[in-house]
Write a protein that holds these residues in place. Structure first.
Motif, mmCIF file in Angstrom:
data_model
loop_
_atom_site.group_PDB
_atom_site.id
_atom_site.type_symbol
_atom_site.label_atom_id
_atom_site.label_comp_id
_atom_site.label_asym_id
_atom_site.label_seq_id
_atom_site.Cartn_x
_atom_site.Cartn_y
_atom_site.Cartn_z
ATOM 1 N N GLN A 113 40.520 46.310 35.280
ATOM 2 C CA GLN A 113 41.979 45.845 34.751
ATOM 3 C C GLN A 113 42.029 44.212 34.800
ATOM 4 O O GLN A 113 42.251 43.681 33.617
ATOM 5 N N ARG A 114 41.497 43.596 35.818
ATOM 6 C CA ARG A 114 41.347 42.319 36.108
ATOM 7 C C ARG A 114 40.220 41.756 34.946
ATOM 8 O O ARG A 114 40.555 40.601 34.223
ATOM 9 N N GLN A 151 39.304 43.058 32.190
ATOM 10 C CA GLN A 151 39.892 43.394 30.732
ATOM 11 C C GLN A 151 41.023 42.243 30.650
ATOM 12 O O GLN A 151 40.609 41.574 29.459
ATOM 13 N N ALA A 152 41.614 41.792 31.504
ATOM 14 C CA ALA A 152 42.763 40.748 31.364
ATOM 15 C C ALA A 152 42.041 39.425 31.131
ATOM 16 O O ALA A 152 42.493 38.708 30.194
ATOM 17 N N GLU A 202 40.525 39.198 27.542
ATOM 18 C CA GLU A 202 41.707 39.317 26.544
ATOM 19 C C GLU A 202 42.229 37.825 26.364
ATOM 20 O O GLU A 202 43.216 37.870 25.575
ATOM 21 N N LEU A 203 41.911 37.174 27.521
ATOM 22 C CA LEU A 203 42.806 35.817 27.366
ATOM 23 C C LEU A 203 42.460 34.896 26.224
ATOM 24 O O LEU A 203 41.311 35.008 25.564
ATOM 25 N N LEU A 208 44.967 35.791 38.539
ATOM 26 C CA LEU A 208 44.407 37.090 38.788
ATOM 27 C C LEU A 208 44.230 37.382 40.582
ATOM 28 O O LEU A 208 44.328 38.460 41.087
#
Length: 196
Positions: free
Chosen positions: A76-77, A79-80, A83-84, A99
């Motif tokens: 999840q980290r 992916q985040a 996607e920035l 994060l």
């Protein structure tokens, strides 16, 4: 009675994925709120709204469940981060620090502490964190448009990640938002100067 078709299997697979997802999310919450000692398979199953048997079907051991939960957090980290929106290096520095100051980091930290005392977790968590660290570094280099061929750049990016982790640790005890913002602002300037 007819044969089971692929269309019949799809809803079952979807339910299984949804159950697994709920278990992982519940495990992250339990670790973040109660630590390793207070996080059991039964507590996670109850929080996820499934039976203990269903939890053990997906994750046969407690170690399997919580290692998978931290791996889920890491994904999840990553992916985040991927996607920035590219908004400049200062925004990337702030996003990297973010994060390490949320519940995902808190859950991962609980697993690290447990792994330092639980031999059955140690090797799994060490390997997982090494992989997560490499991936986070790679994404940070990409987002910062950093040229690691230049002397000191690799160390500066790694220093940024180490600083972000340290701020995340400090955040566990007190809300240090004002001081953290000043530190992050200075690091953003250091990163900009180093990578120019």
């Amino acid at each position: 009675m007819g044969a089971v078709t692929p269309a019949d299997r799809a809803p079952k697979q979807d339910r299984s994925r949804a159950t697994r997802q709920r278990l992982l999310e519940a495990a992250v919450c339990c670790l973040a709120e109660h630590g390793w000692a207070g996080s059991t398979v039964s507590a996670v199953a109850e929080r996820a709204g499934v039976s203990r048997g269903a939890a053990q079907h997906h994750f046969p051991t407690r170690e399997d469940l919580f290692t998978a939960a931290v791996e889920y957090v890491a994904e999840q980290r990553s992916q985040a981060l991927r996607e920035l929106p590219v908004q400049g290096r200062a925004a990337v520095v702030h996003a990297l620090v973010d994060l390490y100051t949320g519940p995902f980091f808190r859950a991962a930290l609980q697993l690290w502490v447990a792994a330092s005392n639980e031999p059955q977790l140690h090797a799994r968590v060490t390997e997982l964190e090494a992989r997560v660290g490499r991936e986070t570094h790679r994404i940070a280099v990409e987002l910062l448009a950093a040229d690691e061929q230049r002397p000191g750049v690799r160390e500066t990016v790694q220093g940024l990640l180490d600083m972000a982790r340290g701020l995340g640790l400090a955040n566990l005890l007190t809300d240090d938002t004002a001081r953290r913002e000043r530190v992050v602002g200075e690091w953003a300037l250091i990163i900009e100067r180093t990578l120019e």
